[in-house]
Motif scaffolding. Structure first.
Motif, PDB file in Angstrom:
ATOM      1  N   ASP A 169      48.977  43.717  21.103  1.00 50.07           N
ATOM      2  CA  ASP A 169      47.816  42.748  21.175  1.00 50.07           C
ATOM      3  C   ASP A 169      48.004  41.623  20.182  1.00 50.07           C
ATOM      4  O   ASP A 169      47.114  40.735  20.227  1.00 50.07           O
ATOM      5  CB  ASP A 169      46.649  43.372  21.259  1.00 50.07           C
ATOM      6  N   MET A 170      48.939  41.690  19.327  1.00 50.22           N
ATOM      7  CA  MET A 170      48.951  40.505  18.028  1.00 50.22           C
ATOM      8  C   MET A 170      50.213  40.783  17.382  1.00 50.22           C
ATOM      9  O   MET A 170      50.949  41.952  17.619  1.00 50.22           O
ATOM     10  CB  MET A 170      47.847  41.100  17.172  1.00 50.22           C
ATOM     11  N   SER A 171      50.756  39.803  16.681  1.00 47.52           N
ATOM     12  CA  SER A 171      51.848  40.253  15.846  1.00 47.52           C
ATOM     13  C   SER A 171      51.646  40.792  14.697  1.00 47.52           C
ATOM     14  O   SER A 171      50.419  40.456  14.210  1.00 47.52           O
ATOM     15  CB  SER A 171      52.636  38.862  15.504  1.00 47.52           C
ATOM     16  N   GLY A 172      52.714  41.599  14.145  1.00 47.92           N
ATOM     17  CA  GLY A 172      52.321  42.160  12.777  1.00 47.92           C
ATOM     18  C   GLY A 172      51.801  41.412  11.916  1.00 47.92           C
ATOM     19  O   GLY A 172      50.798  41.690  11.064  1.00 47.92           O
ATOM     20  N   PRO A 173      52.335  40.268  11.534  1.00 53.28           N
ATOM     21  CA  PRO A 173      52.085  39.446  10.591  1.00 53.28           C
ATOM     22  C   PRO A 173      50.628  38.863  10.716  1.00 53.28           C
ATOM     23  O   PRO A 173      49.959  38.687   9.684  1.00 53.28           O
ATOM     24  CB  PRO A 173      53.146  38.276  10.571  1.00 53.28           C
ATOM     25  N   GLU A 174      50.146  38.618  11.725  1.00 49.55           N
ATOM     26  CA  GLU A 174      48.817  38.228  12.112  1.00 49.55           C
ATOM     27  C   GLU A 174      48.059  39.250  11.671  1.00 49.55           C
ATOM     28  O   GLU A 174      46.836  39.076  11.170  1.00 49.55           O
ATOM     29  CB  GLU A 174      48.449  37.808  13.593  1.00 49.55           C
ATOM     30  N   LEU A 175      48.220  40.498  12.094  1.00 46.52           N
ATOM     31  CA  LEU A 175      47.323  41.628  11.656  1.00 46.52           C
ATOM     32  C   LEU A 175      47.485  41.719  10.214  1.00 46.52           C
ATOM     33  O   LEU A 175      46.312  41.823   9.606  1.00 46.52           O
ATOM     34  CB  LEU A 175      47.848  43.082  12.230  1.00 46.52           C
ATOM     35  N   GLY A 176      48.410  41.569   9.514  1.00 50.43           N
ATOM     36  CA  GLY A 176      48.598  41.857   8.160  1.00 50.43           C
ATOM     37  C   GLY A 176      47.589  40.745   7.414  1.00 50.43           C
ATOM     38  O   GLY A 176      46.967  41.246   6.636  1.00 50.43           O
ATOM     39  N   GLU A 177      47.504  39.452   7.991  1.00 48.10           N
ATOM     40  CA  GLU A 177      46.744  38.571   7.720  1.00 48.10           C
ATOM     41  C   GLU A 177      45.172  38.706   7.702  1.00 48.10           C
ATOM     42  O   GLU A 177      44.586  38.703   6.498  1.00 48.10           O
ATOM     43  CB  GLU A 177      46.875  37.227   8.330  1.00 48.10           C
ATOM     44  N   ARG A 178      44.866  39.244   8.845  1.00 47.17           N
ATOM     45  CA  ARG A 178      43.584  39.621   8.879  1.00 47.17           C
ATOM     46  C   ARG A 178      42.973  40.879   8.229  1.00 47.17           C
ATOM     47  O   ARG A 178      41.929  40.633   7.505  1.00 47.17           O
ATOM     48  CB  ARG A 178      43.250  40.321  10.395  1.00 47.17           C
ATOM     49  N   LEU A 179      44.142  41.834   7.982  1.00 47.39           N
ATOM     50  CA  LEU A 179      43.608  42.974   7.035  1.00 47.39           C
ATOM     51  C   LEU A 179      43.277  42.467   5.526  1.00 47.39           C
ATOM     52  O   LEU A 179      42.667  43.052   4.819  1.00 47.39           O
ATOM     53  CB  LEU A 179      44.556  44.200   7.198  1.00 47.39           C
ATOM     54  N   ARG A 180      44.088  41.581   5.241  1.00 42.19           N
ATOM     55  CA  ARG A 180      44.118  41.073   3.848  1.00 42.19           C
ATOM     56  C   ARG A 180      42.966  40.279   3.389  1.00 42.19           C
ATOM     57  O   ARG A 180      42.453  40.620   2.422  1.00 42.19           O
ATOM     58  CB  ARG A 180      45.373  40.075   3.526  1.00 42.19           C
ATOM     59  N   GLN A 181      42.222  40.101   4.638  1.00 45.03           N
ATOM     60  CA  GLN A 181      40.780  39.447   4.548  1.00 45.03           C
ATOM     61  C   GLN A 181      39.789  40.702   3.817  1.00 45.03           C
ATOM     62  O   GLN A 181      38.876  40.187   2.911  1.00 45.03           O
ATOM     63  CB  GLN A 181      40.002  38.779   5.583  1.00 45.03           C
ATOM     64  N   SER A 182      40.080  41.735   4.122  1.00 48.55           N
ATOM     65  CA  SER A 182      39.245  42.884   3.743  1.00 48.55           C
ATOM     66  C   SER A 182      39.907  43.504   2.393  1.00 48.55           C
ATOM     67  O   SER A 182      39.253  43.955   1.698  1.00 48.55           O
ATOM     68  CB  SER A 182      38.890  43.937   4.790  1.00 48.55           C
ATOM     69  N   TYR A 183      41.179  43.190   2.365  1.00 51.20           N
ATOM     70  CA  TYR A 183      41.794  44.088   1.162  1.00 51.20           C
ATOM     71  C   TYR A 183      42.824  43.226   0.850  1.00 51.20           C
ATOM     72  O   TYR A 183      43.989  43.056   1.040  1.00 51.20           O
ATOM     73  CB  TYR A 183      42.749  45.311   1.687  1.00 51.20           C
ATOM     74  N   PRO A 184      42.390  42.232  -0.240  1.00 49.29           N
ATOM     75  CA  PRO A 184      43.268  41.121  -0.800  1.00 49.29           C
ATOM     76  C   PRO A 184      44.469  41.559  -1.457  1.00 49.29           C
ATOM     77  O   PRO A 184      45.294  40.988  -1.563  1.00 49.29           O
ATOM     78  CB  PRO A 184      42.255  40.436  -1.721  1.00 49.29           C
ATOM     79  N   LEU A 185      44.469  42.855  -1.943  1.00 49.76           N
ATOM     80  CA  LEU A 185      45.471  43.490  -2.825  1.00 49.76           C
ATOM     81  C   LEU A 185      46.652  44.301  -2.048  1.00 49.76           C
ATOM     82  O   LEU A 185      47.405  44.897  -2.364  1.00 49.76           O
ATOM     83  CB  LEU A 185      45.053  44.079  -3.771  1.00 49.76           C
ATOM     84  N   LEU A 186      46.044  44.119  -0.635  1.00 49.05           N
ATOM     85  CA  LEU A 186      46.863  44.811   0.204  1.00 49.05           C
ATOM     86  C   LEU A 186      48.462  44.590   0.345  1.00 49.05           C
ATOM     87  O   LEU A 186      48.938  43.453   0.346  1.00 49.05           O
ATOM     88  CB  LEU A 186      46.495  44.778   1.712  1.00 49.05           C
ATOM     89  N   LYS A 187      49.490  45.692   0.302  1.00 49.88           N
ATOM     90  CA  LYS A 187      50.799  45.479   0.605  1.00 49.88           C
ATOM     91  C   LYS A 187      51.133  45.845   2.059  1.00 49.88           C
ATOM     92  O   LYS A 187      50.584  46.449   2.645  1.00 49.88           O
ATOM     93  CB  LYS A 187      51.483  46.554  -0.296  1.00 49.88           C
ATOM     94  N   ILE A 188      51.911  45.140   2.615  1.00 53.23           N
ATOM     95  CA  ILE A 188      52.331  44.961   3.846  1.00 53.23           C
ATOM     96  C   ILE A 188      53.886  45.314   4.177  1.00 53.23           C
ATOM     97  O   ILE A 188      54.591  44.799   3.474  1.00 53.23           O
ATOM     98  CB  ILE A 188      52.064  44.218   4.809  1.00 53.23           C
ATOM     99  N   LEU A 189      54.435  46.655   4.857  1.00 53.52           N
ATOM    100  CA  LEU A 189      55.770  46.746   5.000  1.00 53.52           C
ATOM    101  C   LEU A 189      56.021  46.474   6.581  1.00 53.52           C
ATOM    102  O   LEU A 189      55.217  47.166   7.502  1.00 53.52           O
ATOM    103  CB  LEU A 189      55.977  48.145   4.614  1.00 53.52           C
TER     104      LEU A 189
END
Ligand SMILES: Cc1cc2nc3c(=O)[nH]c(=O)nc-3n(C[C@H](O)[C@H](O)[C@H](O)COP(=O)(O)O)c2cc1C
Length: 714
Positions: A645-665
Motif C-alpha cells: 500500500d505504500m513504499s517503505g521510505p514513505e512509511l518511514g517518513e510518516r512514522l518519523r512524524q510520531s517518532y522523530p528519533l526513529l531509526k529505519i532499516l
C-alpha cells in the motif's frame, strides 16, 4: 677646241668594237689638221688612246640637242652592251633600259640632266641580246669656256659580277636571316614546349607527391601485387597492420599475409583469375582473415582492384584491420545481452530472495533445534543448497548491476593473501598455485564480495581449463598506462591502475571462443557444470568498477586474463574490524513491516532470538495503526522497501512524524527497489539485502540502533 656636230659621217664605220679606235676617227674635231699645236695633238692622241683602252663604257651625248643624242661610244661600251657605235649614234641612251630598270632611278637621271648636274646611279640595263647587266653609271656635264653646257659624258661600269655576288651574298644573308628567324620561332616554340613540359613535369611531380603522401599516410593498408602475386609495394599502414616492414615483404608472394587455408589456395585463385577473368579475389568489401608476422590472425576488410603499370597487369589491395571494430561490436552485443539478462535477473531476484530468506532462516532454526544425530546432514545440505542458490542470485544481481554495493578500500594483495588457502583447496592438488604480488600495496576501491567473486570466477575458470593439472599464477602489479593505446582505445580514464594477471597452463582457447568468452550464458564447460555467468559476471563487476578485463590465449598454450582496476593512491579508509564471534543483541522494540509472511516470520524469529521485542505488520496501514492504537516505544523500524500500500521510505517518513528519533532499516530483494525510491529515501539509508543470515541481521540491527541521532531526513 671646237667640236663639229656632223656625227653622221661616222655612222658607217664598220668595226665599231675595235679597241684603240681614236676619238678623232669617231668625232670630227674642228681644226684637227692644222690649228692644233703639235703638243696638243700629242696630248689628244694620248687621251684618245686612253679612252679607247679603258674597260669602262664611255658615252658622250650632245647636251644641246633635244633628248641628248649619243655622239660617241668607246669600244668598251660596244663590248659591254653588244651594240656597235653605228647602231646607236644619234639615239638616246634609254634603249639600254628594260622591264627591270628602276623607274625612280631614270627619274633621278632626268632630273640631274635637266639641272646640268652630275649624277651617279646604279641601274639595270639590257644588252642587245636581251641579257641584263648591272650598270654603275656616272653622267657628268661638260661645259665650254663660257660655262655653257655642251655635252654629257656617261661612264658605265659593268658591276654585274659584283652585284650578283652582292645579290648572292644578300640572298645568303636573307636566307640566313630567314633561317635565323625560323630558328628564333623554333626556339620560341621549343621554349614553349620546354616550359609546357616543365609545367607538366611539375604537375606530374606534384601529383606524384600527392599520391605518395596519400599512400604513405593512409590509415588503410595499400598493397600492390603483380600477376604472379608478388608484392610490389607495401605502405606504412600495411606495415603497421601486418607487422612486416616493406623491405621484408616486397618481392615475396602475398599469400605470406594469409593464414591457412587461404595461404594454400591463393595461387590457384590468382591463376584462375588470370585464365578465366573470374573475379574471385577481386571485389570490394570482402571480409577475410589476415596473418601478422608474429603468426596471429585477425579479421580484415579487403578490397581488390586491377590496374596496369608499364603494360603489366597489377592488383591493388586495400586492407582495413577490423579487429577494433569487431571488439566494439562484441562489446555492444554483450552490453545489449547484459541489459536484457539484467532486467530478467532483477525481475526474478526479488521473489527468489524472499524464498531463500525463508529457506535459510528455517534451516538455521532447524539446525539450532535438531538433536545432533537427527537428520542434521540433510538439513545442512538444504542450507548449503540454499546458500548456493543465494550466491547464484547474487551473481545474477552483480551481473545486472543491481547488487547493492559496499565499496571499500582494499589492498588487492591482502585480498589474495586471505583467499590463498581457500583457492588452494578449490583448485585441487594437481594444480600448483603461484602468487607474485607487487611489493607495494595495490589499493583499489571495490565491494569485497565483488573482488572475491572476480578472483574466484577466474580461478575456477583456470582450474577447469587444466583437468590434467598445471600451474596457476596470480600476479599483481601497479601500472600507469595513462598514455598507452589500450587505455585510449578502451576509453578508460587515464591514471594508475592495479593489474591482476591470472595465468594458467591449460588447454587454451581459439579466437572464436575468446570473442564470446565474456558473453552471458556462453560456456565451454559441459552442460550442467557451468552457469555461463561466471566470466560475464566478472566482466560486469569489473566494468561496474571502471576497470577492464582482457584475455590472451592460444589453443594448447593456456590463457592469461588481465584485470585492470583503478588504483587508489593510498588507503583512504580504515579496514573493517574482524567480525566477532558473538552476535550483538539488545532489548529494544522493533517494528517489522513485511508483506511476505514467511520472510516476516523468519526475521521475527531472528530478532527475538537476539532479545528484541518485535511488533509485526504486513503493510504500511497496519503499521501506522499499531502505532496509533498502542503508542508503543518503537526504537527501530525494519521495513521492506516495497509494500502493498505504500513504499517503505514513505512509511518511514510518516512514522518519523510520531517518532522523530526513529531509526529505519530497509530490507529488499534487490537494489533496484532502493534506486527507484531514491527520491524519497534518506541520503544514506541503512539497507539490508535479502536473503540475510541471522548473523548479518543481528549486526545490521545493532548498527542501526547504535548510530547516534536519527538518519538524515530527505
Ligand atoms: C651621256 C649620257 C649617257 C647615258 N648613259 C645611259 C646608260 O648607259 N644607260 C641608261 O639607262 N641611261 C643612260 N643615259 C640616260 C638616258 O639617256 C636618259 O637620259 C634617261 O633615261 C632619262 O631620260 P628619260 O626619262 O626621258 O628616259 C645616259 C644619258 C646621257 C646624257
Amino acid at each position: 677646241m671646237k667640236v663639229r656636230r656632223t656625227y653622221t659621217r661616222y655612222a658607217n664605220m664598220s668595226d665599231g668594237r675595235k679597241r684603240g679606235a681614236d676619238l678623232n676617227s669617231r668625232i670630227a674635231i674642228v681644226n684637227s689638221n692644222d690649228t692644233l699645236p703639235s703638243q696638243a695633238k700629242a696630248a689628244l692622241y694620248i687621251l684618245n688612246r686612253a679612252v679607247a683602252a679603258v674597260r669602262n663604257g664611255i658615252i658622250i651625248a650632245d647636251a644641246q640637242q633635244p633628248d641628248y643624242p649619243i655622239i660617241y661610244c668607246n669600244p668598251a661600251f660596244e663590248e659591254i652592251t653588244g651594240y656597235s657605235q653605228a647602231e646607236i649614234l644619234g639615239r638616246n641612251c634609254r634603249f639600254l633600259q628594260g622591264p627591270a630598270t628602276d623607274p625612280t632611278v631614270t627619274v633621278q637621271i632626268r632630273d640631274a640632266l635637266q639641272n646640268g648636274r652630275e649624277c651617279r646611279v646604279v641601274l639595270k640595263n639590257y644588252r642587245k641580246d636581251g641579257t641584263p647587266f648591272w650598270n654603275e653609271l656616272t653622267i657628268s656635264p661638260v661645259r665650254d669656256d663660257a660655262g655653257r653646257l655642251t655635252h654629257f659624258v656617261g661612264i658605265q661600269n659593268d658591276i654585274t659580277a659584283r652585284k650578283e655576288a652582292e645579290e648572292a651574298q644578300q640572298e645568303t644573308v636573307q636566307r640566313l636571316q630567314e633561317a635565323y628567324q625560323q630558328a628564333i620561332v623554333y626556339a620560341q616554340e621549343l621554349k614553349g614546349e620546354i616550359l609546357e613540359r616543365r609545367r607538366a613535369e611539375a604537375a606530374l611531380r606534384e601529383n606524384e607527391g600527392r599520391l605518395h603522401s596519400v599512400v604513405e599516410n593512409a590509415l588503410d593498408g595499400i598493397i600492390t601485387i603483380d600477376e604472379q602475386g608478388l608484392i610490389d609495394s607495401f605502405n606504412p599502414a600495411a606495415e603497421r597492420i601486418f607487422g612486416y616492414s616493406a623491405a621484408e615483404v616486397i618481392g615475396q608472394n602475398v599469400k605470406l599475409l594469409m593464414p591457412e587455408p587461404y595461404h594454400s589456395q591463393h595461387d590457384s585463385y590468382l591463376a584462375n583469375y588470370r585464365q578465366t577473368g573470374q573475379p574471385k579475389i577481386i571485389g570490394v568489401g570482402r571480409e577475410v582473415t589476415g596473418r601478422r608476422k608474429d603468426g596471429s590472425t585477425f579479421p580484415l576488410d579487403l578490397a581488390v582492384s586491377e590496374f596496369s603499370l608499364a603494360r603489366r597487369r597489377m592488383f591493388i589491395g586495400l586492407v582495413r584491420d577490423l579487429t577494433r571494430r569487431r571488439q566494439l561490436e562484441t562489446q555492444l552485443r554483450q552490453a545489449q545481452k547484459m541489459e536484457a539478462i539484467g532486467r530478467l535477473a532483477g525481475g526474478i531476484a526479488h521473489d527468489f530472495n524472499n524464498i531463500l530468506t525463508v529457506i535459510l532462516g528455517q534451516t538455521e532454526f532447524l539446525l539450532n533445534h535438531l538433536a545432533a544425530a537427527d537428520l542434521r546432514t540433510e538439513v545442512e545440505q538444504i542450507s548449503e543448497a540454499a546458500q548456493q542458490a543465494a550466491s547464484l542470485t547474487h551473481q545474477l544481481l552483480a551481473f545486472s548491476r543491481q547488487q547493492p554495493l559496499n565499496a571499500q578500500t582494499l589492498n588487492l594483495n591482502e585480498v589474495i593473501g586471505d583467499m590463498e588457502k581457500m583457492l588452494t583447496r578449490l583448485i585441487g592438488e594437481r594444480i600448483n598455485l603461484v602468487t607474485r604480488l607487487s611489493p607495494a600495496p595495490a589499493w583499489i576501491k571495490i565491494d569485497p564480495g565483488q573482488i572475491q567473486q572476480v578472483i574466484m570466477n577466474l580461478v575456477i575458470n583456470a582450474r577447469d581449463a587444466m583437468p590434467q593439472g598445471g600451474q596457476l599464477t596470480l600476479e599483481t602489479d601497479l601500472a600507469d598506462l595513462a598514455g598507452s593505446d589500450l587505455f585510449q582505445s578502451l576509453g578508460l580514464a587515464p591514471g594508475p591502475y592495479v593489474l591482476l594477471t591470472i595465468t594458467d597452463t591449460g588447454i587454451g582457447m581459439d579466437v572464436e571462443t575468446q570473442m564470446h568468452i565474456f558473453e552471458p550464458f556462453f560456456t565451454t564447460k559441459d552442460i550442467g557444470r557451468g552457469t555461463g555467468l561466471g566470466l560475464s559476471t566478472t566482466y560486469a563487476i569489473i566494468q561496474q568498477n571502471r576497470g577492464y578485463i582482457s584475455v590472451e590465449s592460444q589453443l594448447g598454450h593456456g590463457s592469461t586474463f588481465k584485470v585492470y582496476l583503478p588504483q587508489l593512491p593510498m588507503k583512504m579508509e580504515p579496514a573493517q574490524a574482524n567480525l566477532s564471534v558473538l552476535l550483538p543483541s539488545g532489548n529494544e522494540t522493533i517494528l517489522l513491516i513485511e508483506d511476505e509472511v514467511n520472510v516476516r516470520l523468519v526475521t521475527r524469529k531472528y530478532l527475538q532470538k537476539q532479545g528484541y521485542t518485535v511488533l509485526e505488520a504486513n503493510c504500511a496501514q497496519e503499521a501506522l495503526q499499531i502505532c496509533r492504537q498502542q503508542n508503543p516505544q518503537v526504537n527501530l523500524v525494519i521495513t521492506d522497501v516495497i509494500l502493498p500500500d505504500m513504499s517503505g521510505p514513505e512509511l518511514g517518513e510518516r512514522l518519523r512524524q510520531s517518532y522523530p528519533l526513529l531509526k529505519i532499516l530497509y530490507i529488499s530483494g534487490y537494489a533496484n527497489d532502493i534506486q527507484q525510491q531514491q527520491g524519497s529515501l534518506d541520503h544514506n539509508p541503512l539497507f539490508l539485502q535479502k536473503p540475510f543470515s541471522s548473523e548479518i541481521l543481528a549486526r545490521k540491527v545493532r548498527e542501526a540502533l547504535d548510530t547516534p541521532g536519527p538518519q538524515s531526513t530527505p
